[in-house]
Design a protein around this motif. Structure first.
Motif, PDB file in Angstrom:
ATOM      1  N   ALA A  28       0.827  -1.212   0.000  1.00 17.19           N
ATOM      2  CA  ALA A  28       0.000   0.000   0.000  1.00 17.19           C
ATOM      3  C   ALA A  28       0.855   1.253   0.000  1.00 17.19           C
ATOM      4  CB  ALA A  28      -0.937  -0.007   1.206  1.00 17.19           C
ATOM      5  N   ASP A  29       1.966   1.226   0.726  1.00 20.39           N
ATOM      6  CA  ASP A  29       2.816   2.409   0.804  1.00 20.39           C
ATOM      7  C   ASP A  29       3.696   2.550  -0.435  1.00 20.39           C
ATOM      8  OD1 ASP A  29       3.804   4.689   2.246  1.00 20.39           O
ATOM      9  OD2 ASP A  29       5.655   3.566   2.557  1.00 20.39           O
ATOM     10  N   ALA A  30       4.235   1.429  -0.928  1.00 17.01           N
ATOM     11  CA  ALA A  30       5.180   1.480  -2.047  1.00 17.01           C
ATOM     12  C   ALA A  30       4.488   1.730  -3.384  1.00 17.01           C
ATOM     13  CB  ALA A  30       5.977   0.178  -2.106  1.00 17.01           C
ATOM     14  N   LEU A  31       3.321   1.134  -3.600  1.00 16.20           N
ATOM     15  CA  LEU A  31       2.656   1.224  -4.899  1.00 16.20           C
ATOM     16  C   LEU A  31       1.511   2.214  -4.929  1.00 16.20           C
ATOM     17  CD1 LEU A  31       2.557  -2.570  -5.875  1.00 16.20           C
ATOM     18  CD2 LEU A  31       4.231  -0.840  -6.547  1.00 16.20           C
ATOM     19  N   GLY A  32       0.999   2.581  -3.790  1.00 13.07           N
ATOM     20  CA  GLY A  32      -0.107   3.533  -3.755  1.00 13.07           C
ATOM     21  C   GLY A  32      -1.361   2.969  -4.410  1.00 13.07           C
ATOM     22  N   TRP A  33      -1.978   3.807  -5.268  1.00  5.37           N
ATOM     23  CA  TRP A  33      -3.240   3.383  -5.885  1.00  5.37           C
ATOM     24  C   TRP A  33      -3.045   2.347  -6.994  1.00  5.37           C
ATOM     25  CZ3 TRP A  33      -7.503   3.869  -3.469  1.00  5.37           C
ATOM     26  CH2 TRP A  33      -7.696   4.938  -2.592  1.00  5.37           C
ATOM     27  N   ALA A  34      -1.803   2.003  -7.307  1.00  8.06           N
ATOM     28  CA  ALA A  34      -1.567   0.884  -8.234  1.00  8.06           C
ATOM     29  C   ALA A  34      -1.693  -0.459  -7.534  1.00  8.06           C
ATOM     30  CB  ALA A  34      -0.178   1.007  -8.859  1.00  8.06           C
ATOM     31  N   THR A  35      -1.743  -0.438  -6.185  1.00 12.38           N
ATOM     32  CA  THR A  35      -1.809  -1.682  -5.414  1.00 12.38           C
ATOM     33  C   THR A  35      -3.008  -2.557  -5.785  1.00 12.38           C
ATOM     34  OG1 THR A  35      -0.662  -0.641  -3.560  1.00 12.38           O
ATOM     35  CG2 THR A  35      -1.882  -2.653  -3.090  1.00 12.38           C
ATOM     36  N   PRO A  36      -4.242  -2.016  -5.902  1.00 11.40           N
ATOM     37  CA  PRO A  36      -5.375  -2.888  -6.247  1.00 11.40           C
ATOM     38  C   PRO A  36      -5.179  -3.645  -7.558  1.00 11.40           C
ATOM     39  CG  PRO A  36      -6.166  -0.777  -5.462  1.00 11.40           C
ATOM     40  CD  PRO A  36      -4.686  -0.631  -5.638  1.00 11.40           C
ATOM     41  N   PHE A  37      -4.581  -2.995  -8.539  1.00  8.18           N
ATOM     42  CA  PHE A  37      -4.387  -3.646  -9.835  1.00  8.18           C
ATOM     43  C   PHE A  37      -3.311  -4.738  -9.757  1.00  8.18           C
ATOM     44  CE2 PHE A  37      -5.939   0.651 -10.599  1.00  8.18           C
ATOM     45  CZ  PHE A  37      -7.018   0.409 -11.426  1.00  8.18           C
ATOM     46  N   VAL A  38      -2.251  -4.458  -9.016  1.00  6.86           N
ATOM     47  CA  VAL A  38      -1.177  -5.451  -8.872  1.00  6.86           C
ATOM     48  C   VAL A  38      -1.675  -6.649  -8.083  1.00  6.86           C
ATOM     49  CG1 VAL A  38       1.106  -5.882  -7.915  1.00  6.86           C
ATOM     50  CG2 VAL A  38       0.634  -3.727  -9.089  1.00  6.86           C
ATOM     51  N   THR A  39      -2.348  -6.415  -6.973  1.00  2.00           N
ATOM     52  CA  THR A  39      -2.826  -7.527  -6.148  1.00  2.00           C
ATOM     53  C   THR A  39      -3.904  -8.338  -6.879  1.00  2.00           C
ATOM     54  OG1 THR A  39      -4.392  -6.019  -5.060  1.00  2.00           O
ATOM     55  CG2 THR A  39      -2.276  -6.409  -3.965  1.00  2.00           C
ATOM     56  N   ALA A  40      -4.740  -7.654  -7.676  1.00  2.00           N
ATOM     57  CA  ALA A  40      -5.756  -8.383  -8.452  1.00  2.00           C
ATOM     58  C   ALA A  40      -5.087  -9.300  -9.477  1.00  2.00           C
ATOM     59  CB  ALA A  40      -6.694  -7.406  -9.146  1.00  2.00           C
ATOM     60  N   LEU A  41      -4.003  -8.824 -10.092  1.00  2.00           N
ATOM     61  CA  LEU A  41      -3.276  -9.654 -11.043  1.00  2.00           C
ATOM     62  C   LEU A  41      -2.639 -10.860 -10.359  1.00  2.00           C
ATOM     63  CD1 LEU A  41      -2.218 -10.090 -13.919  1.00  2.00           C
ATOM     64  CD2 LEU A  41      -0.273  -8.609 -13.342  1.00  2.00           C
TER      65      LEU A  41
END
Length: 308
Positions: A235-248
């Motif tokens: 959450a801290d390192a990727l910010g709002w890109a986190t949901p897309f990365v975790t979904a992948l």
């Protein structure tokens, strides 16, 4: 089973039939939503949702990938062994059709009738095996090729395919007792029926011996816990890109898990299971042609890329 040419790169991203995305979409969507909530909560109040070191997640992800690979290999081995068993059954059925040609020469009337009965029993066995391995499949095709005098015994049997094999053995024993076939010929024909019995036992072993439940349960739990905890590490390192990365990541892990479940039961009716109905129909067409029948249906073809 999915039967289609390999799609181009553009179509590859939009294919649903045969994909496990429909089965795992709720889990992936939940991980996406959870990740979005974690990122929002972390930015709103870092004291409530603090940043977590992502290093352990990388190590756990590697270990989980290896374990999922081992399980999928084990499940694919079951799927491939089942396909080889059915391939052996096709070969054995064609071999029996060729070997029983000697009955036509032994006696023009009774020999031909005996050969027709044996090959019809072989066709019935293939369809009965489908019903035996895939509960709920209707036995219409089996009964259509079965002599009427065997129907009561077939319906009462706890193992209908084995009942048909015993009947084939009884027929061969009668041919030997009457002198229609010699000892050597009887041994050859009985050995071919024995190969069909071995295929039945191999398929039953695959159906009745799943992958150990404890192993499957461990991977299920670990995959879900990993995907649910993953947003806290990024959450801290990727910010709002986190949901897309975790979904992948969730799509990959949940997809491998779901695909392993499909391959573990190769005789089911899911898109990636074996087309045992089509294989049984292939045996029927081949043996009916060997009997000299002319009004034959076409070989099974996939419908909407699926062959069942």
């Amino acid at each position: 089973m999915i039967v289609r040419d390999r799609p181009n790169l553009l179509k590859l991203f939009f294919i649903l039939r045969g994909s496990v995305i429909q089965r795992i979409f709720p889990q992936v969507l939940f991980v996406f939503g959870l990740s979005a909530f974690v990122v929002w909560a972390h930015r709103f109040d870092p004291q409530i949702v603090p940043s977590v070191n992502s290093g352990p997640f990388a190590l756990l992800g590697i270990a989980l990938s290896v374990f999922l690979g081992f399980r999928n290999n084990a499940c694919y081995d079951r799927w491939w062994e089942a396909r080889k068993d059915w391939g052996q059954l096709i070969f054995t059925s064609r071999d029996l059709a060729r070997q029983t040609l000697i009955l036509d020469e032994a006696d023009e009337t009774s020999g031909k009738a005996a050969r027709r009965r044996l090959l019809n029993l072989t066709i019935a066995f293939a369809h009965a095996l489908v019903c035996h391995l895939r509960p709920g499949h209707h036995a219409t095709r089996t009964l259509a090729r079965m002599p009427d005098d065997l129907v009561p015994g077939y319906t009462a049997s706890r193992n209908p395919p084995d009942f048909l094999l015993r009947e084939m053995g009884r027929n061969l024993a009668g041919l030997r007792a009457s002198g229609t076939v010699s000892d050597f010929q009887w041994t050859l024909l009985d050995g071919t029926v024995g190969k069909m019995s071995a295929t039945l036992a191999a398929c039953e072993r695959i159906r009745n011996t799943p992958v150990p439940f404890g192993y499957t349960l461990l991977l299920h739990r670990t995959a879900y816990l990993f995907c649910f905890l993953l947003p806290f590490g990024f959450a801290d390192a990727l910010g709002w890109a986190t949901p897309f990365v975790t979904a992948l990541v969730a799509y990959t892990f949940f997809g491998l898990d779901a695909l392993g479940d499909e391959l573990e039961e190769p005789f089911g009716v899911l898109p990636n299971d074996l087309p045992i109905v089509a294989l049984a129909e292939t045996i029927e067409i081949n043996l009916r042609e060997a009997l000299g029948e002319a009004d034959l249906p076409p070989l099974p073809q996939p419908k909407n890329y699926m062959l069942m």
